[in-house]
Design a protein around this motif. Structure first.
Motif, PDB file in Angstrom:
ATOM      1  N   ILE A  83       0.852  -1.186   0.000  1.00 38.00           N
ATOM      2  CA  ILE A  83       0.000   0.000   0.000  1.00 38.00           C
ATOM      3  C   ILE A  83       0.887   1.235   0.000  1.00 38.00           C
ATOM      4  O   ILE A  83       1.809   1.346   0.809  1.00 38.00           O
ATOM      5  CB  ILE A  83      -0.953   0.005   1.213  1.00 38.00           C
ATOM      6  CG1 ILE A  83      -1.883  -1.208   1.146  1.00 38.00           C
ATOM      7  CG2 ILE A  83      -1.750   1.300   1.270  1.00 38.00           C
ATOM      8  CD1 ILE A  83      -2.779  -1.385   2.349  1.00 38.00           C
ATOM      9  N   VAL A  84       0.586   2.150  -0.942  1.00 38.09           N
ATOM     10  CA  VAL A  84       1.351   3.394  -1.044  1.00 38.09           C
ATOM     11  C   VAL A  84       0.417   4.586  -0.937  1.00 38.09           C
ATOM     12  O   VAL A  84      -0.774   4.499  -1.231  1.00 38.09           O
ATOM     13  CB  VAL A  84       2.156   3.477  -2.361  1.00 38.09           C
ATOM     14  CG1 VAL A  84       3.210   2.398  -2.427  1.00 38.09           C
ATOM     15  CG2 VAL A  84       1.263   3.427  -3.569  1.00 38.09           C
ATOM     16  N   CYS A  85       0.973   5.686  -0.500  1.00 36.94           N
ATOM     17  CA  CYS A  85       0.257   6.953  -0.416  1.00 36.94           C
ATOM     18  C   CYS A  85       1.002   7.931  -1.320  1.00 36.94           C
ATOM     19  O   CYS A  85       2.197   8.173  -1.124  1.00 36.94           O
ATOM     20  CB  CYS A  85       0.238   7.437   1.025  1.00 36.94           C
ATOM     21  SG  CYS A  85      -0.862   8.822   1.306  1.00 36.94           S
ATOM     22  N   CYS A  86       0.313   8.447  -2.332  1.00 35.90           N
ATOM     23  CA  CYS A  86       0.925   9.366  -3.298  1.00 35.90           C
ATOM     24  C   CYS A  86       0.379  10.772  -3.082  1.00 35.90           C
ATOM     25  O   CYS A  86      -0.818  10.959  -2.882  1.00 35.90           O
ATOM     26  CB  CYS A  86       0.618   8.923  -4.723  1.00 35.90           C
ATOM     27  SG  CYS A  86       1.287   7.334  -5.152  1.00 35.90           S
ATOM     28  N   TYR A  87       1.266  11.743  -3.161  1.00 38.67           N
ATOM     29  CA  TYR A  87       0.911  13.152  -3.018  1.00 38.67           C
ATOM     30  C   TYR A  87       1.105  13.809  -4.387  1.00 38.67           C
ATOM     31  O   TYR A  87       2.230  14.042  -4.809  1.00 38.67           O
ATOM     32  CB  TYR A  87       1.787  13.820  -1.962  1.00 38.67           C
ATOM     33  CG  TYR A  87       1.626  13.207  -0.596  1.00 38.67           C
ATOM     34  CD1 TYR A  87       0.801  13.781   0.355  1.00 38.67           C
ATOM     35  CD2 TYR A  87       2.296  12.028  -0.258  1.00 38.67           C
ATOM     36  CE1 TYR A  87       0.643  13.208   1.611  1.00 38.67           C
ATOM     37  CE2 TYR A  87       2.148  11.450   0.993  1.00 38.67           C
ATOM     38  CZ  TYR A  87       1.318  12.043   1.919  1.00 38.67           C
ATOM     39  OH  TYR A  87       1.166  11.472   3.151  1.00 38.67           O
ATOM     40  N   PHE A  88      -0.024  14.069  -5.085  1.00 32.57           N
ATOM     41  CA  PHE A  88      -0.003  14.647  -6.425  1.00 32.57           C
ATOM     42  C   PHE A  88      -0.240  16.148  -6.352  1.00 32.57           C
ATOM     43  O   PHE A  88      -0.952  16.631  -5.472  1.00 32.57           O
ATOM     44  CB  PHE A  88      -1.114  14.039  -7.291  1.00 32.57           C
ATOM     45  CG  PHE A  88      -0.967  12.574  -7.534  1.00 32.57           C
ATOM     46  CD1 PHE A  88      -0.149  12.108  -8.549  1.00 32.57           C
ATOM     47  CD2 PHE A  88      -1.647  11.650  -6.755  1.00 32.57           C
ATOM     48  CE1 PHE A  88      -0.013  10.756  -8.791  1.00 32.57           C
ATOM     49  CE2 PHE A  88      -1.522  10.297  -6.993  1.00 32.57           C
ATOM     50  CZ  PHE A  88      -0.706   9.846  -8.007  1.00 32.57           C
ATOM     51  N   LEU A  89       0.304  16.866  -7.311  1.00 32.59           N
ATOM     52  CA  LEU A  89       0.061  18.295  -7.434  1.00 32.59           C
ATOM     53  C   LEU A  89      -0.977  18.487  -8.535  1.00 32.59           C
ATOM     54  O   LEU A  89      -0.731  18.157  -9.702  1.00 32.59           O
ATOM     55  CB  LEU A  89       1.359  19.022  -7.777  1.00 32.59           C
ATOM     56  CG  LEU A  89       1.346  20.532  -7.674  1.00 32.59           C
ATOM     57  CD1 LEU A  89       0.978  20.971  -6.262  1.00 32.59           C
ATOM     58  CD2 LEU A  89       2.696  21.095  -8.056  1.00 32.59           C
ATOM     59  N   VAL A  90      -2.171  18.989  -8.167  1.00 30.75           N
ATOM     60  CA  VAL A  90      -3.260  19.207  -9.115  1.00 30.75           C
ATOM     61  C   VAL A  90      -3.752  20.637  -8.953  1.00 30.75           C
ATOM     62  O   VAL A  90      -4.210  21.018  -7.879  1.00 30.75           O
ATOM     63  CB  VAL A  90      -4.425  18.212  -8.878  1.00 30.75           C
ATOM     64  CG1 VAL A  90      -5.563  18.471  -9.857  1.00 30.75           C
ATOM     65  CG2 VAL A  90      -3.938  16.778  -8.975  1.00 30.75           C
ATOM     66  N   ASP A  91      -3.647  21.414 -10.015  1.00 34.94           N
ATOM     67  CA  ASP A  91      -4.050  22.828  -9.988  1.00 34.94           C
ATOM     68  C   ASP A  91      -3.428  23.583  -8.820  1.00 34.94           C
ATOM     69  O   ASP A  91      -4.096  24.368  -8.145  1.00 34.94           O
ATOM     70  CB  ASP A  91      -5.577  22.955  -9.947  1.00 34.94           C
ATOM     71  CG  ASP A  91      -6.245  22.482 -11.216  1.00 34.94           C
ATOM     72  OD1 ASP A  91      -5.600  22.572 -12.291  1.00 34.94           O
ATOM     73  OD2 ASP A  91      -7.407  22.033 -11.153  1.00 34.94           O
ATOM     74  N   GLY A  92      -2.157  23.309  -8.545  1.00 38.93           N
ATOM     75  CA  GLY A  92      -1.434  24.003  -7.493  1.00 38.93           C
ATOM     76  C   GLY A  92      -1.719  23.511  -6.079  1.00 38.93           C
ATOM     77  O   GLY A  92      -1.198  24.070  -5.121  1.00 38.93           O
ATOM     78  N   LYS A  93      -2.552  22.486  -5.940  1.00 35.80           N
ATOM     79  CA  LYS A  93      -2.893  21.947  -4.627  1.00 35.80           C
ATOM     80  C   LYS A  93      -2.432  20.496  -4.534  1.00 35.80           C
ATOM     81  O   LYS A  93      -2.458  19.765  -5.509  1.00 35.80           O
ATOM     82  CB  LYS A  93      -4.406  22.003  -4.386  1.00 35.80           C
ATOM     83  CG  LYS A  93      -4.957  23.405  -4.349  1.00 35.80           C
ATOM     84  CD  LYS A  93      -6.442  23.373  -4.141  1.00 35.80           C
ATOM     85  CE  LYS A  93      -6.998  24.791  -4.224  1.00 35.80           C
ATOM     86  NZ  LYS A  93      -8.445  24.820  -4.155  1.00 35.80           N
ATOM     87  N   ILE A  94      -2.055  20.078  -3.329  1.00 33.56           N
ATOM     88  CA  ILE A  94      -1.639  18.693  -3.109  1.00 33.56           C
ATOM     89  C   ILE A  94      -2.884  17.825  -2.893  1.00 33.56           C
ATOM     90  O   ILE A  94      -3.747  18.160  -2.082  1.00 33.56           O
ATOM     91  CB  ILE A  94      -0.718  18.588  -1.877  1.00 33.56           C
ATOM     92  CG1 ILE A  94       0.481  19.491  -2.070  1.00 33.56           C
ATOM     93  CG2 ILE A  94      -0.378  17.143  -1.585  1.00 33.56           C
ATOM     94  CD1 ILE A  94       1.777  18.852  -2.321  1.00 33.56           C
ATOM     95  N   VAL A  95      -2.972  16.748  -3.647  1.00 35.27           N
ATOM     96  CA  VAL A  95      -4.055  15.780  -3.530  1.00 35.27           C
ATOM     97  C   VAL A  95      -3.432  14.453  -3.116  1.00 35.27           C
ATOM     98  O   VAL A  95      -2.460  14.002  -3.715  1.00 35.27           O
ATOM     99  CB  VAL A  95      -4.807  15.622  -4.874  1.00 35.27           C
ATOM    100  CG1 VAL A  95      -5.871  14.548  -4.773  1.00 35.27           C
ATOM    101  CG2 VAL A  95      -5.418  16.948  -5.301  1.00 35.27           C
ATOM    102  N   VAL A  96      -3.999  13.834  -2.080  1.00 33.93           N
ATOM    103  CA  VAL A  96      -3.453  12.591  -1.546  1.00 33.93           C
ATOM    104  C   VAL A  96      -4.278  11.418  -2.061  1.00 33.93           C
ATOM    105  O   VAL A  96      -5.503  11.447  -2.038  1.00 33.93           O
ATOM    106  CB  VAL A  96      -3.461  12.606  -0.001  1.00 33.93           C
ATOM    107  CG1 VAL A  96      -2.889  11.313   0.548  1.00 33.93           C
ATOM    108  CG2 VAL A  96      -2.670  13.798   0.519  1.00 33.93           C
ATOM    109  N   SER A  97      -3.580  10.384  -2.519  1.00 29.53           N
ATOM    110  CA  SER A  97      -4.218   9.180  -3.039  1.00 29.53           C
ATOM    111  C   SER A  97      -3.585   7.970  -2.370  1.00 29.53           C
ATOM    112  O   SER A  97      -2.370   7.840  -2.322  1.00 29.53           O
ATOM    113  CB  SER A  97      -4.004   9.109  -4.553  1.00 29.53           C
ATOM    114  OG  SER A  97      -4.452   7.893  -5.067  1.00 29.53           O
TER     115      SER A  97
END
Length: 127
Positions: A55-69
Motif C-alpha cells: 500500500i502506497v500513499c501518493c501526493y499529487f500536485l493538481v491545480d497548485g494543490k496537493i491531492v493525496v491518493s
C-alpha cells in the motif's frame, strides 16, 4: 443502478518499456525526483516496494494543490510489463465506488508504448 466505465490512453515514450515498468514498481520512491511537477511525495504504508499487496500513499500536485491518493498494488506482471493499482483512499472515492489504474508497457523498436487504463464505477448515476 451503477455506471461502469473505462478510459484508455496510449502514449509513446523514449525510454525502453522495461525501464518504465521498473520505475513504476520497485522505483516508485524515485517518482518525485523524476516528475516533481506532478508527484510531490510517495510513502510506503505497508509491504515492500513493487510487491503485490503493498500500500502506497501518493501526493499529487493538481491545480497548485496537493491531492493525496492511497492505493494498493493489486497485480504486478513482470512478464507482460503490467501493473494494476486499486484506489483505496483519496478524493476520487467521493465520486467513484471503485477505481483501478492499469499501466501496461509495450516495447517498440525505439522506446516504448504505455497504455494507461482507468476503470471505474460511479457512486451515483445521474443525468
Amino acid at each position: 443502478m451503477s455506471l461502469f466505465g473505462k478510459l484508455e490512453v496510449e502514449v509513446e515514450i523514449k525510454a525502453p518499456a522495461h525501464m518504465f515498468h521498473e520505475v513504476n514498481t520497485t522505483g516508485t520512491p524515485e517518482l518525485p525526483n523524476i516528475c516533481p511537477q506532478f508527484i510531490q511525495k510517495v510513502d510506503l504504508l505497508e509491504g515492500e516496494w513493487g510487491e503485490e499487496g503493498s500500500i502506497v500513499c501518493c501526493y499529487f500536485l493538481v491545480d497548485g494543490k496537493i491531492v493525496v491518493s492511497k492505493e494498493v498494488l493489486e497485480v504486478v506482471d513482470n512478464v507482460n510489463l503490467s501493473i494494476t493499482f486499486k484506489l483505496i483512499g483519496g478524493p476520487l472515492l467521493e465520486l467513484y465506488k471503485n477505481v483501478k489504474f492499469i499501466v501496461e508497457s509495450k516495447p517498440k523498436s525505439e522506446g516504448g508504448l504505455v497504455r494507461n487504463n482507468f476503470e471505474y464505477e460511479k457512486l451515483r448515476w445521474m443525468f
